[in-house]
Design a protein around this motif. Structure first.
Motif, PDB file in Angstrom:
ATOM      1  N   THR A  92      10.170  41.480  54.333  1.00 13.62           N
ATOM      2  CA  THR A  92      10.480  42.904  54.450  1.00 13.62           C
ATOM      3  C   THR A  92       9.507  43.599  55.400  1.00 13.62           C
ATOM      4  N   THR A  93       8.237  43.225  55.338  1.00 10.02           N
ATOM      5  CA  THR A  93       7.246  43.792  56.248  1.00 10.02           C
ATOM      6  C   THR A  93       7.580  43.466  57.695  1.00 10.02           C
ATOM      7  N   ILE A  94       8.003  42.233  57.946  1.00 14.86           N
ATOM      8  CA  ILE A  94       8.362  41.835  59.318  1.00 14.86           C
ATOM      9  C   ILE A  94       9.575  42.622  59.801  1.00 14.86           C
ATOM     10  N   LEU A  95      10.617  42.712  58.963  1.00 18.56           N
ATOM     11  CA  LEU A  95      11.814  43.463  59.348  1.00 18.56           C
ATOM     12  C   LEU A  95      11.485  44.933  59.615  1.00 18.56           C
ATOM     13  N   LEU A  96      10.705  45.535  58.728  1.00 19.02           N
ATOM     14  CA  LEU A  96      10.345  46.938  58.871  1.00 19.02           C
ATOM     15  C   LEU A  96       9.552  47.167  60.153  1.00 19.02           C
ATOM     16  N   THR A  97       8.614  46.279  60.431  1.00 17.75           N
ATOM     17  CA  THR A  97       7.769  46.440  61.618  1.00 17.75           C
ATOM     18  C   THR A  97       8.571  46.294  62.898  1.00 17.75           C
ATOM     19  N   VAL A  98       9.379  45.249  62.971  1.00 13.38           N
ATOM     20  CA  VAL A  98      10.152  44.989  64.194  1.00 13.38           C
ATOM     21  C   VAL A  98      11.138  46.125  64.460  1.00 13.38           C
ATOM     22  N   VAL A 101       9.211  49.500  65.416  1.00 12.19           N
ATOM     23  CA  VAL A 101       8.532  49.437  66.713  1.00 12.19           C
ATOM     24  C   VAL A 101       9.544  49.423  67.851  1.00 12.19           C
ATOM     25  N   LEU A 102      10.595  48.615  67.732  1.00 13.50           N
ATOM     26  CA  LEU A 102      11.592  48.552  68.808  1.00 13.50           C
ATOM     27  C   LEU A 102      12.314  49.885  68.981  1.00 13.50           C
ATOM     28  N   ALA A 103      12.754  50.481  67.867  1.00 15.96           N
ATOM     29  CA  ALA A 103      13.455  51.764  67.970  1.00 15.96           C
ATOM     30  C   ALA A 103      12.536  52.855  68.511  1.00 15.96           C
ATOM     31  N   SER A 104      11.278  52.867  68.096  1.00 16.15           N
ATOM     32  CA  SER A 104      10.343  53.878  68.588  1.00 16.15           C
ATOM     33  C   SER A 104      10.072  53.704  70.073  1.00 16.15           C
ATOM     34  N   LEU A 105       9.996  52.451  70.526  1.00 18.87           N
ATOM     35  CA  LEU A 105       9.755  52.205  71.950  1.00 18.87           C
ATOM     36  C   LEU A 105      10.938  52.661  72.799  1.00 18.87           C
ATOM     37  N   VAL A 106      12.156  52.356  72.352  1.00 19.98           N
ATOM     38  CA  VAL A 106      13.340  52.745  73.132  1.00 19.98           C
ATOM     39  C   VAL A 106      13.461  54.267  73.201  1.00 19.98           C
ATOM     40  N   LEU A 107      13.342  54.932  72.053  1.00 23.85           N
ATOM     41  CA  LEU A 107      13.429  56.393  72.045  1.00 23.85           C
ATOM     42  C   LEU A 107      12.250  57.030  72.776  1.00 23.85           C
ATOM     43  N   GLY A 108      11.066  56.454  72.610  1.00 22.90           N
ATOM     44  CA  GLY A 108       9.903  56.980  73.308  1.00 22.90           C
ATOM     45  C   GLY A 108      10.027  56.846  74.815  1.00 22.90           C
ATOM     46  N   LEU A 109      10.614  55.739  75.280  1.00 29.62           N
ATOM     47  CA  LEU A 109      10.831  55.568  76.716  1.00 29.62           C
ATOM     48  C   LEU A 109      11.825  56.586  77.245  1.00 29.62           C
ATOM     49  N   ALA A 110      12.900  56.827  76.493  1.00 26.51           N
ATOM     50  CA  ALA A 110      13.886  57.818  76.926  1.00 26.51           C
ATOM     51  C   ALA A 110      13.269  59.215  76.997  1.00 26.51           C
ATOM     52  N   LEU A 111      12.475  59.589  76.012  1.00 22.54           N
ATOM     53  CA  LEU A 111      11.842  60.903  76.034  1.00 22.54           C
ATOM     54  C   LEU A 111      10.776  60.998  77.123  1.00 22.54           C
ATOM     55  N   ARG A 231       2.697  46.675  80.647  1.00 28.14           N
ATOM     56  CA  ARG A 231       1.463  46.725  79.871  1.00 28.14           C
ATOM     57  C   ARG A 231       1.474  47.874  78.868  1.00 28.14           C
ATOM     58  N   TYR A 232       2.032  48.991  79.231  1.00 24.15           N
ATOM     59  CA  TYR A 232       2.087  50.147  78.331  1.00 24.15           C
ATOM     60  C   TYR A 232       3.059  49.885  77.173  1.00 24.15           C
ATOM     61  N   LEU A 233       4.152  49.195  77.468  1.00 25.84           N
ATOM     62  CA  LEU A 233       5.075  48.814  76.396  1.00 25.84           C
ATOM     63  C   LEU A 233       4.404  47.844  75.423  1.00 25.84           C
ATOM     64  N   GLU A 234       3.659  46.891  75.962  1.00 24.39           N
ATOM     65  CA  GLU A 234       2.948  45.952  75.098  1.00 24.39           C
ATOM     66  C   GLU A 234       1.912  46.672  74.247  1.00 24.39           C
ATOM     67  N   LEU A 235       1.195  47.606  74.860  1.00 25.29           N
ATOM     68  CA  LEU A 235       0.180  48.345  74.107  1.00 25.29           C
ATOM     69  C   LEU A 235       0.814  49.165  72.987  1.00 25.29           C
ATOM     70  N   GLY A 236       1.904  49.867  73.285  1.00 30.36           N
ATOM     71  CA  GLY A 236       2.580  50.640  72.251  1.00 30.36           C
ATOM     72  C   GLY A 236       3.104  49.761  71.129  1.00 30.36           C
ATOM     73  N   ALA A 237       3.669  48.612  71.486  1.00 37.12           N
ATOM     74  CA  ALA A 237       4.198  47.701  70.463  1.00 37.12           C
ATOM     75  C   ALA A 237       3.086  47.166  69.573  1.00 37.12           C
ATOM     76  N   LEU A 238       1.960  46.811  70.165  1.00 41.25           N
ATOM     77  CA  LEU A 238       0.868  46.247  69.374  1.00 41.25           C
ATOM     78  C   LEU A 238       0.223  47.298  68.479  1.00 41.25           C
ATOM     79  N   LEU A 239      -0.045  48.486  69.026  1.00 40.06           N
ATOM     80  CA  LEU A 239      -0.660  49.531  68.195  1.00 40.06           C
ATOM     81  C   LEU A 239       0.288  49.987  67.090  1.00 40.06           C
ATOM     82  N   GLY A 240       1.579  50.107  67.416  1.00 43.68           N
ATOM     83  CA  GLY A 240       2.536  50.459  66.380  1.00 43.68           C
ATOM     84  C   GLY A 240       2.643  49.399  65.299  1.00 43.68           C
ATOM     85  N   SER A 241       2.584  48.133  65.701  1.00 47.84           N
ATOM     86  CA  SER A 241       2.671  47.044  64.724  1.00 47.84           C
ATOM     87  C   SER A 241       1.476  47.052  63.784  1.00 47.84           C
TER      88      SER A 241
END
Length: 314
Positions: A92-98, A101-111, A231-241
């Motif tokens: 559940t932790t893995i599903l929640l994290t993935v 993080v993915l949805a936040s990155l996509v929406l964050g990129l659009a904004l 690199r910024y996408l990787e950083l956001g994904a890692l910090l969010g995770s």
């Protein structure tokens, strides 16, 4: 008779004591001395409790039976990895994290792409978009639970009632999605800020040259913007995770760990505060810390590479 005058003898020069420059080690300690109180405080607050947790994780220690505790080695870690409920909480932790993080990155990129353009009122829009990240996590979870998800007076069901739609119980029907949406709402602004910083650090001359050569917006985005933002996408994904792996507030507040939403931090809470299994909870907590350290190590490497790139450009 001629008087002979003799020149006075020169006074002996006084030898000044040689002043030895302080050694480099002494200078280093003098530079670090103001930081020692903060370092000692950090060690006392963070490292000593972790050492105590690590020691307790090797004991069969139930708070209700203090006289029956004993050393068990790695048995608690074996129980954590073999217990079905704990393994489900890891999944559940893995599903929640993935998902978050993915949805936040996509929406964050659009904004971020939206805010990278100049338009009237951009500062106000940026401030409003950042606001969810500034809300206290527990308050944000309560906001989603009562203001949005409530089946009787929630905003979502109010909108559906206005258009003649169904009136579902969001938390009961889609519990994990309910937790994920609240976390996505809170963490999208964080991703947006990181990606917006990446967009504003692009080489404008390179973009202008691409437009002169006839490249369209989509081609510039695919071939120039996305590689630059890697690199910024990787950083956001890692910090969010790092945060989502340790998230407890949303799960505890919205679903209380029920309906299959108990992640590993909530399971640690259940083992410690409800079952009073101090040894088992400590072992699970150590595994959470180890996972967070692994993710943080990759995050620090990404940050270091970003700094090296910026220094190279300068």
């Amino acid at each position: 008779m001629t008087a002979t005058t003799t020149a006075p003898s020169a006074a002996p020069e006084r030898t000044r004591p040689t002043v030895r420059p302080p050694s480099s080690r002494l200078r280093a300690w003098a530079t670090r001395a103001p930081l020692l109180p903060a370092l000692i405080f950090m060690i006392a607050v963070t490292q000593l409790p972790f050492v105590a947790t690590l020691v307790i994780s090797f004991f069969d220690w139930n708070a209700l039976y203090p006289d029956a505790r004993g050393f068990t080695g790695f048995a608690n870690y074996g129980d954590v990895l073999s217990d079905p409920a704990l393994r489900k909480s890891v999944w559940t932790t893995i599903l929640l994290t993935v998902a978050v993080v993915l949805a936040s990155l996509v929406l964050g990129l659009a904004l971020a792409l939206l805010l990278d353009r100049r338009f009237k009122g951009r500062g106000v829009v940026r401030t409003l978009l950042i606001a969810p990240f500034l809300v206290v996590p527990v308050a944000a979870a309560l906001l989603w639970k009562h203001v949005l998800y409530n089946p009787e007076y929630g905003l979502l069901n109010g909108l559906l009632h206005y258009v003649g739609g169904p009136q579902p119980d969001w938390i009961s029907n889609t519990p994990l999605l309910a937790v994920e949406l609240s976390l996505v709402w809170q963490w999208t602004p964080f991703m947006m800020l990181i990606l917006l910083a990446g967009l504003q650090s692009r080489d404008q001359q390179q973009l202008e040259a691409a437009r002169v050569d006839g490249a369209g917006d989509w081609q510039i985005f695919v071939h120039l913007t996305l590689p630059h933002l890697r690199r910024y996408l990787e950083l956001g994904a890692l910090l969010g995770s790092i945060y989502i792996v340790q998230n407890f507030d949303a799960v505890f507040t919205i679903t209380s760990g029920g309906l299959g939403t108990a992640n590993l931090p909530y399971t640690v809470y259940q083992s410690f505060y409800q079952a009073h299994e101090n040894g088992l909870a400590s072992a699970a907590g150590v595994l959470v810390v180890i996972g967070s350290i692994i993710i943080a190590t990759f995050a620090l490497r990404v940050v270091s590479s970003l700094f090296r790139e910026e220094v190279g450009r300068a």
